[in-house]
Motif scaffolding. Sequence first.
Motif, PDB file in Angstrom:
ATOM      1  N   VAL A  67     -20.354 -20.079 -44.141  1.00 60.38           N
ATOM      2  CA  VAL A  67     -21.523 -20.743 -44.567  1.00 60.38           C
ATOM      3  C   VAL A  67     -22.161 -20.355 -45.755  1.00 60.38           C
ATOM      4  O   VAL A  67     -22.766 -20.982 -46.582  1.00 60.38           O
ATOM      5  N   ILE A  68     -22.227 -19.015 -45.735  1.00 57.62           N
ATOM      6  CA  ILE A  68     -22.863 -18.444 -46.889  1.00 57.62           C
ATOM      7  C   ILE A  68     -21.985 -18.623 -48.210  1.00 57.62           C
ATOM      8  O   ILE A  68     -22.629 -18.776 -49.366  1.00 57.62           O
ATOM      9  N   GLY A  69     -20.618 -18.644 -48.015  1.00 61.54           N
ATOM     10  CA  GLY A  69     -19.754 -19.056 -49.121  1.00 61.54           C
ATOM     11  C   GLY A  69     -20.130 -20.496 -49.558  1.00 61.54           C
ATOM     12  O   GLY A  69     -20.194 -20.655 -50.855  1.00 61.54           O
ATOM     13  N   ILE A  70     -20.277 -21.175 -48.786  1.00 60.88           N
ATOM     14  CA  ILE A  70     -20.666 -22.880 -48.886  1.00 60.88           C
ATOM     15  C   ILE A  70     -22.101 -22.895 -49.809  1.00 60.88           C
ATOM     16  O   ILE A  70     -22.059 -23.600 -50.794  1.00 60.88           O
ATOM     17  N   ILE A  71     -23.139 -22.005 -49.248  1.00 58.69           N
ATOM     18  CA  ILE A  71     -24.112 -22.114 -49.939  1.00 58.69           C
ATOM     19  C   ILE A  71     -24.147 -21.622 -51.295  1.00 58.69           C
ATOM     20  O   ILE A  71     -24.793 -21.898 -52.237  1.00 58.69           O
ATOM     21  N   HIS A  72     -23.538 -20.502 -51.589  1.00 61.64           N
ATOM     22  CA  HIS A  72     -23.252 -19.856 -52.833  1.00 61.64           C
ATOM     23  C   HIS A  72     -22.726 -20.655 -53.676  1.00 61.64           C
ATOM     24  O   HIS A  72     -22.926 -21.022 -54.996  1.00 61.64           O
ATOM     25  N   LEU A  73     -21.645 -21.695 -53.106  1.00 58.47           N
ATOM     26  CA  LEU A  73     -20.796 -22.522 -54.049  1.00 58.47           C
ATOM     27  C   LEU A  73     -21.687 -23.510 -54.512  1.00 58.47           C
ATOM     28  O   LEU A  73     -21.576 -24.063 -55.544  1.00 58.47           O
ATOM     29  N   ALA A  74     -22.804 -23.841 -54.015  1.00 60.59           N
ATOM     30  CA  ALA A  74     -23.700 -24.969 -54.108  1.00 60.59           C
ATOM     31  C   ALA A  74     -24.736 -24.403 -54.987  1.00 60.59           C
ATOM     32  O   ALA A  74     -25.918 -25.206 -55.152  1.00 60.59           O
TER      33      ALA A  74
ATOM     34  N   ALA B 278     -17.259 -11.055 -31.255  1.00 61.12           N
ATOM     35  CA  ALA B 278     -18.307 -11.895 -32.368  1.00 61.12           C
ATOM     36  C   ALA B 278     -17.764 -11.970 -33.779  1.00 61.12           C
ATOM     37  O   ALA B 278     -18.391 -12.621 -34.465  1.00 61.12           O
ATOM     38  N   SER B 279     -16.225 -11.909 -33.575  1.00 61.29           N
ATOM     39  CA  SER B 279     -15.784 -12.228 -35.000  1.00 61.29           C
ATOM     40  C   SER B 279     -15.833 -13.517 -35.456  1.00 61.29           C
ATOM     41  O   SER B 279     -15.926 -13.770 -36.555  1.00 61.29           O
ATOM     42  N   HIS B 280     -15.882 -14.580 -34.627  1.00 62.08           N
ATOM     43  CA  HIS B 280     -15.743 -15.978 -34.862  1.00 62.08           C
ATOM     44  C   HIS B 280     -17.145 -16.100 -35.629  1.00 62.08           C
ATOM     45  O   HIS B 280     -17.152 -16.885 -36.478  1.00 62.08           O
ATOM     46  N   LEU B 281     -18.280 -15.509 -34.956  1.00 58.79           N
ATOM     47  CA  LEU B 281     -19.290 -15.760 -35.720  1.00 58.79           C
ATOM     48  C   LEU B 281     -19.481 -15.116 -36.900  1.00 58.79           C
ATOM     49  O   LEU B 281     -20.144 -15.817 -38.032  1.00 58.79           O
ATOM     50  N   THR B 282     -19.021 -14.079 -37.180  1.00 59.35           N
ATOM     51  CA  THR B 282     -18.916 -13.300 -38.504  1.00 59.35           C
ATOM     52  C   THR B 282     -18.074 -14.287 -39.302  1.00 59.35           C
ATOM     53  O   THR B 282     -18.846 -14.426 -40.728  1.00 59.35           O
ATOM     54  N   GLY B 283     -17.064 -14.657 -38.998  1.00 60.11           N
ATOM     55  CA  GLY B 283     -16.366 -15.696 -39.805  1.00 60.11           C
ATOM     56  C   GLY B 283     -16.850 -16.641 -40.378  1.00 60.11           C
ATOM     57  O   GLY B 283     -17.116 -17.354 -41.440  1.00 60.11           O
ATOM     58  N   PHE B 284     -17.890 -17.512 -39.250  1.00 60.14           N
ATOM     59  CA  PHE B 284     -18.750 -18.814 -39.723  1.00 60.14           C
ATOM     60  C   PHE B 284     -19.670 -18.427 -40.453  1.00 60.14           C
ATOM     61  O   PHE B 284     -20.009 -19.042 -41.346  1.00 60.14           O
ATOM     62  N   ALA B 285     -20.344 -17.295 -40.234  1.00 60.17           N
ATOM     63  CA  ALA B 285     -21.530 -16.896 -41.299  1.00 60.17           C
ATOM     64  C   ALA B 285     -21.073 -16.845 -42.659  1.00 60.17           C
ATOM     65  O   ALA B 285     -21.547 -17.215 -43.610  1.00 60.17           O
ATOM     66  N   PHE B 286     -19.749 -16.069 -42.528  1.00 59.76           N
ATOM     67  CA  PHE B 286     -19.056 -15.866 -44.193  1.00 59.76           C
ATOM     68  C   PHE B 286     -18.575 -17.344 -44.710  1.00 59.76           C
ATOM     69  O   PHE B 286     -19.250 -17.461 -45.852  1.00 59.76           O
TER      70      PHE B 286
ATOM     71  N   LYS C  86     -28.287 -22.575 -52.800  1.00 57.84           N
ATOM     72  CA  LYS C  86     -29.503 -23.592 -52.219  1.00 57.84           C
ATOM     73  C   LYS C  86     -28.552 -24.725 -51.420  1.00 57.84           C
ATOM     74  O   LYS C  86     -27.764 -25.095 -52.291  1.00 57.84           O
ATOM     75  N   LEU C  87     -28.986 -25.019 -50.355  1.00 54.59           N
ATOM     76  CA  LEU C  87     -28.256 -26.043 -49.655  1.00 54.59           C
ATOM     77  C   LEU C  87     -29.116 -27.125 -48.621  1.00 54.59           C
ATOM     78  O   LEU C  87     -29.831 -26.221 -48.174  1.00 54.59           O
ATOM     79  N   SER C  88     -29.461 -28.275 -48.874  1.00 55.05           N
ATOM     80  CA  SER C  88     -30.394 -28.923 -48.295  1.00 55.05           C
ATOM     81  C   SER C  88     -30.458 -28.738 -46.532  1.00 55.05           C
ATOM     82  O   SER C  88     -31.197 -28.527 -46.142  1.00 55.05           O
ATOM     83  N   GLU C  89     -28.935 -29.094 -46.180  1.00 55.48           N
ATOM     84  CA  GLU C  89     -28.921 -28.767 -44.669  1.00 55.48           C
ATOM     85  C   GLU C  89     -27.420 -28.432 -44.365  1.00 55.48           C
ATOM     86  O   GLU C  89     -26.575 -29.339 -44.928  1.00 55.48           O
ATOM     87  N   VAL C  90     -27.101 -27.367 -43.564  1.00 59.03           N
ATOM     88  CA  VAL C  90     -25.869 -26.999 -43.558  1.00 59.03           C
ATOM     89  C   VAL C  90     -25.195 -27.985 -42.370  1.00 59.03           C
ATOM     90  O   VAL C  90     -23.920 -28.419 -42.438  1.00 59.03           O
ATOM     91  N   LEU C  91     -26.004 -28.570 -41.548  1.00 56.09           N
ATOM     92  CA  LEU C  91     -25.411 -29.456 -40.677  1.00 56.09           C
ATOM     93  C   LEU C  91     -24.839 -30.588 -41.294  1.00 56.09           C
ATOM     94  O   LEU C  91     -24.044 -31.381 -40.735  1.00 56.09           O
ATOM     95  N   SER C  92     -25.349 -31.030 -42.564  1.00 57.47           N
ATOM     96  CA  SER C  92     -24.727 -32.314 -43.183  1.00 57.47           C
ATOM     97  C   SER C  92     -23.545 -32.000 -43.802  1.00 57.47           C
ATOM     98  O   SER C  92     -22.825 -32.888 -43.673  1.00 57.47           O
ATOM     99  N   VAL C  93     -23.085 -30.504 -43.864  1.00 58.49           N
ATOM    100  CA  VAL C  93     -21.980 -30.226 -44.221  1.00 58.49           C
ATOM    101  C   VAL C  93     -20.878 -30.270 -42.973  1.00 58.49           C
ATOM    102  O   VAL C  93     -19.968 -31.180 -43.140  1.00 58.49           O
ATOM    103  N   ILE C  94     -21.287 -29.980 -41.853  1.00 56.39           N
ATOM    104  CA  ILE C  94     -20.513 -30.128 -40.702  1.00 56.39           C
ATOM    105  C   ILE C  94     -20.456 -31.599 -40.437  1.00 56.39           C
ATOM    106  O   ILE C  94     -19.190 -31.815 -40.093  1.00 56.39           O
TER     107      ILE C  94
END
Length: 134
Positions: free
Chosen positions: A59-66, A49-57, A69-77
């Motif tokens: 996404v959380i970092g991106i939202i923190h830098l924004a 599950a380390s890849h999921l933990t890394g991905f969550a980290f 709040k971020l309107s939609e994470v999928l828009s970043v992807i």
Amino acid sequence: MKELNRMRPSSNRPAARASQQSNVDAKSYVIISKLPADQYTKYVENKEASHLTGFAFVVIGIIHLAGGKLSEVLSVIKSVMSSRYLQKEKVTGPEGNIVMYELAERALDQSISAELKKYISQVVNKETTTQEDD
């Protein structure tokens, strides 16, 4: 064990702002490990599950830098895909149709790949050092 207060998402409706206490949805708890890093890695850490933990980290970092709040994470992807760092492929398997994301040309470029591996190594080594200090 640490108690977390889960909050409902903010709303523009006046009734939702009536009281701060009405925003508290439920209590949640997380367990914080006090094991030494080597024992935690050997007995607790889930490598599958380390890849999921890394991905969550990330996404959380991106939202923190924004700004939290971020309107939609999928828009970043989608933005990362249009820059050719990721590509999306639909795959039919035993579970049905799924979408797979894989590295695209720019992410596979040797200079980017080497820098990414170097950075990930630094983060992992820093985390291991921090856990050993605790």
